[in-house]
Design a protein around this motif. Structure first.
Motif, PDB file in Angstrom:
ATOM      1  N   GLY A  70       0.768  -1.228   0.000  1.00 36.46           N
ATOM      2  CA  GLY A  70       0.000   0.000   0.000  1.00 36.46           C
ATOM      3  C   GLY A  70       0.798   1.275   0.000  1.00 36.46           C
ATOM      4  O   GLY A  70       0.230   2.357  -0.126  1.00 36.46           O
ATOM      5  N   ASP A  71       2.139   1.185   0.144  1.00 39.26           N
ATOM      6  CA  ASP A  71       2.960   2.388   0.029  1.00 39.26           C
ATOM      7  C   ASP A  71       3.113   2.688  -1.449  1.00 39.26           C
ATOM      8  O   ASP A  71       3.847   2.008  -2.158  1.00 39.26           O
ATOM      9  N   ARG A  72       2.416   3.677  -1.941  1.00 37.69           N
ATOM     10  CA  ARG A  72       2.338   3.888  -3.383  1.00 37.69           C
ATOM     11  C   ARG A  72       3.402   4.839  -3.922  1.00 37.69           C
ATOM     12  O   ARG A  72       3.240   5.358  -5.017  1.00 37.69           O
ATOM     13  N   HIS A  73       4.459   5.082  -3.175  1.00 38.67           N
ATOM     14  CA  HIS A  73       5.598   5.789  -3.773  1.00 38.67           C
ATOM     15  C   HIS A  73       6.701   4.767  -4.025  1.00 38.67           C
ATOM     16  O   HIS A  73       7.122   4.064  -3.111  1.00 38.67           O
ATOM     17  N   PRO A  74       7.174   4.680  -5.271  1.00 39.47           N
ATOM     18  CA  PRO A  74       8.118   3.618  -5.616  1.00 39.47           C
ATOM     19  C   PRO A  74       9.584   3.951  -5.350  1.00 39.47           C
ATOM     20  O   PRO A  74      10.451   3.147  -5.679  1.00 39.47           O
ATOM     21  N   ALA A  75       9.886   5.125  -4.765  1.00 42.31           N
ATOM     22  CA  ALA A  75      11.270   5.587  -4.700  1.00 42.31           C
ATOM     23  C   ALA A  75      12.200   4.556  -4.080  1.00 42.31           C
ATOM     24  O   ALA A  75      13.270   4.240  -4.629  1.00 42.31           O
ATOM     25  N   GLU A  76      11.826   4.022  -2.933  1.00 43.46           N
ATOM     26  CA  GLU A  76      12.708   3.069  -2.260  1.00 43.46           C
ATOM     27  C   GLU A  76      12.844   1.782  -3.070  1.00 43.46           C
ATOM     28  O   GLU A  76      13.920   1.211  -3.197  1.00 43.46           O
ATOM     29  N   GLY A  77      11.731   1.314  -3.629  1.00 46.91           N
ATOM     30  CA  GLY A  77      11.781   0.102  -4.439  1.00 46.91           C
ATOM     31  C   GLY A  77      12.603   0.278  -5.696  1.00 46.91           C
ATOM     32  O   GLY A  77      13.407  -0.585  -6.061  1.00 46.91           O
ATOM     33  N   PHE A  78      12.425   1.413  -6.384  1.00 47.73           N
ATOM     34  CA  PHE A  78      13.223   1.667  -7.579  1.00 47.73           C
ATOM     35  C   PHE A  78      14.706   1.780  -7.234  1.00 47.73           C
ATOM     36  O   PHE A  78      15.571   1.333  -7.998  1.00 47.73           O
ATOM     37  N   ALA A  79      15.026   2.372  -6.087  1.00 50.61           N
ATOM     38  CA  ALA A  79      16.426   2.487  -5.682  1.00 50.61           C
ATOM     39  C   ALA A  79      17.029   1.106  -5.437  1.00 50.61           C
ATOM     40  O   ALA A  79      18.179   0.826  -5.819  1.00 50.61           O
ATOM     41  N   ARG A  80      16.252   0.228  -4.810  1.00 50.20           N
ATOM     42  CA  ARG A  80      16.766  -1.128  -4.566  1.00 50.20           C
ATOM     43  C   ARG A  80      16.925  -1.886  -5.873  1.00 50.20           C
ATOM     44  O   ARG A  80      17.906  -2.618  -6.073  1.00 50.20           O
ATOM     45  N   TYR A  81      15.958  -1.740  -6.762  1.00 46.55           N
ATOM     46  CA  TYR A  81      16.064  -2.364  -8.093  1.00 46.55           C
ATOM     47  C   TYR A  81      17.326  -1.900  -8.808  1.00 46.55           C
ATOM     48  O   TYR A  81      18.089  -2.711  -9.354  1.00 46.55           O
ATOM     49  N   GLU A  82      17.566  -0.601  -8.825  1.00 45.90           N
ATOM     50  CA  GLU A  82      18.783  -0.076  -9.461  1.00 45.90           C
ATOM     51  C   GLU A  82      20.040  -0.640  -8.828  1.00 45.90           C
ATOM     52  O   GLU A  82      21.000  -0.988  -9.518  1.00 45.90           O
ATOM     53  N   ALA A  83      20.052  -0.735  -7.511  1.00 44.02           N
ATOM     54  CA  ALA A  83      21.234  -1.261  -6.822  1.00 44.02           C
ATOM     55  C   ALA A  83      21.503  -2.702  -7.217  1.00 44.02           C
ATOM     56  O   ALA A  83      22.661  -3.139  -7.280  1.00 44.02           O
ATOM     57  N   MET A  84      20.458  -3.440  -7.502  1.00 42.85           N
ATOM     58  CA  MET A  84      20.602  -4.840  -7.905  1.00 42.85           C
ATOM     59  C   MET A  84      21.050  -4.986  -9.352  1.00 42.85           C
ATOM     60  O   MET A  84      21.757  -5.937  -9.688  1.00 42.85           O
ATOM     61  N   ARG A  85      20.669  -4.026 -10.226  1.00 44.86           N
ATOM     62  CA  ARG A  85      20.797  -4.272 -11.648  1.00 44.86           C
ATOM     63  C   ARG A  85      21.667  -3.294 -12.432  1.00 44.86           C
ATOM     64  O   ARG A  85      22.262  -3.675 -13.442  1.00 44.86           O
ATOM     65  N   ARG A  86      21.756  -2.030 -12.012  1.00 45.52           N
ATOM     66  CA  ARG A  86      22.363  -1.039 -12.910  1.00 45.52           C
ATOM     67  C   ARG A  86      23.855  -1.291 -13.135  1.00 45.52           C
ATOM     68  O   ARG A  86      24.323  -1.333 -14.281  1.00 45.52           O
TER      69      ARG A  86
END
Length: 468
Positions: free
Chosen positions: A386-402
């Motif tokens: 229900g936390d509808r801001h993706p900032a933290e999730g996108f940051a973790r995704y980037e850390a895993m993949r970029r």
């Protein structure tokens, strides 16, 4: 937060008319407000989407399936009016097959694709340089599959619509501009003729719109066209007799002239025949072709002559070229790795984030790994709760993949595993009595192992138990 208005260059100004798209449900049938008669029909008003995915290619569709499995609602927007099984062959490496297997798709893949058993390199004289088992034959827990790209896309599209409803993928929706106002992103779509289709609001946007990404260009307007390698690829498929064991991918030649081929049809293999996907590659002395010339149909006469003598006792290269009805030309290109993929509520995925040379069979596989990482990161950071801001999730995704994908982009520029052919050409241009007189076995083994580790598909990496 100040509004950011991102307009597609040279696009006509959008009107103020607005119609939002109904989100695809995470479980059960599609919401009753969504149009199911035609996925390119004008969309009715609905609540703000959880996630909008821009692009209905392999990366976008696998991301939709991964998010759905994680309980996150999303809708895919694709610019073309109708998705068709276009393209030629691709390879899915074991680490990406692991992701697709977890999504319940391995039986469908096995029914249409070839389970690749070996990868073999030759010089331009047809002499063996290096061969290694692949997939299950190499001790992986998952196979490597060689498959027609269009068949894979249709398989993924069918899975998305079956699990999420027809309205989960909306075709004929090209992104024209978008505005991130801090609370949500407003996405303005047009049809292929440039007529406004409607405006959609989403809490998060994942741009999986390819090497010519509209979203990436908005954030990096000075980046220019893709970085051309100086090499052109000609690709086609033809039916023929199986070669070698009927399950081997071969590469022959060197940096300036190369031929790659492998079988891609389980149905034909079961009938004792082969659908052979092939790629001819030559260095050329001109700049990046304009975008409208990418994937254009051409006549074999413009590239066939350098391969005319490549008739080996195990493969007839000019015979394959001559047996092909439709041949398409592609520039081999990539883009420099970016310092960041995410801007507010918007991030990049797949070829929009990290387009790479088609070396090492990694392009589609890395997009699939992106999808897995995206779903995992959003779940772990509370987006699904229900936390509808993706900032933290996108940051973790980037850390895993970029950084990981950036290393592959640069590694492919250096030749990846294909460099064994160039080394053989440089050290023994006229051929050799035995390859180990030219390249020691330990050097060949090290090149292969180094690339697998770089691209994340060493046997140890793939077979590592997944934490519950």
């Amino acid at each position: 937060m100040a509004q950011q208005d991102h307009r597609k260059p040279q696009a006509a100004a959008a009107t103020t008319a607005s119609a939002s798209v109904a989100p695809a449900e995470s479980t059960g049938p599609v919401a009753s407000t969504a149009s199911t008669a035609s996925t390119d029909a004008a969309a009715p008003v609905s609540p703000v989407l959880d996630i909008a995915i821009i692009g209905g290619g392999i990366g976008g569709l696998v991301t939709a399936l991964a998010l759905h499995a994680a309980g996150i609602r999303c809708t895919v927007f694709e610019s073309v009016p109708v998705l068709r099984p276009l393209g030629v062959g691709i390879n899915l490496l074991p680490h990406s097959v692991r992701v697709l297997a977890a999504l319940g798709l391995q039986p469908q893949l096995a029914a249409t694709a070839i389970e690749t058993a070996a990868l073999t390199f030759y010089n331009r004289h047809g002499q063996l340089i290096w061969s290694e088992p692949r997939g299950i034959a190499a001790g992986y827990a998952y196979p490597q599959f060689s498959i027609h790209r269009g068949e894979l896309q249709m398989l993924l599209l069918a899975a998305v619509r079956e699990r999420m409803g027809e309205a989960a993928v909306l075709t004929g929706h090209a992104l024209e501009r978008f505005v991130d106002d801090g609370d949500a992103v407003s996405l303005h779509f047009v049809d292929p003729q440039g007529t406004l289709r409607g405006t959609v609001r989403a809490h998060a946007v994942i741009a999986a719109d390819g090497i010519h990404s509209v979203v990436r260009r908005h954030f990096h307007p000075d980046e220019g066209p893709p970085r051309f390698s100086g090499r052109l690829l000609w690709r086609g498929t033809c039916e023929g007799a199986p070669f070698l064991d009927g399950r081997t991918m071969i590469q022959a030649g060197h940096d300036d002239q190369k031929f790659v081929c492998y079988p891609i049809s389980r149905q034909l293999a079961d009938a004792g025949r082969a659908r052979i996907n092939w790629i001819a590659e030559l260095s050329v002395a001109h700049d990046t072709p304009p975008r409208q010339d990418w994937s254009r149909r051409v006549d074999a006469s413009i590239f066939r002559e350098p391969f005319a003598g490549w008739r080996f006792d195990w493969l007839d290269v000019p015979g394959l070229i001559d047996a092909t009805d439709a041949i398409y030309e592609y520039p081999m290109a990539d883009r420099d790795p970016l310092a960041g993929w995410t801007h507010g509520r918007i991030t990049l995925l797949g070829d929009s984030a990290h387009p790479m040379y088609p070396i090492g069979s990694n392009g589609a596989s890395q997009s699939i790994l992106d999808a897995e990482a995206m779903a995992s990161a959003l779940v772990e950071t509370g987006f699904a709760r229900g936390d509808r801001h993706p900032a933290e999730g996108f940051a973790r995704y980037e850390a895993m993949r970029r950084e990981a994908t950036g290393r592959i982009v640069l590694g492919n520029r250096a030749g990846g595993p294909d460099q064994v052919m160039q080394i053989a050409e440089e050290r023994a241009p006229s051929g050799f009595a035995h390859i180990h007189d030219v390249i020691p076995l330990a050097e060949l083994e090290a090149i292969s192992a180094r690339y697998k580790q770089l691209a994340g598909f060493s046997r140890e990496q793939v077979n590592r138990p997944v934490a519950p």
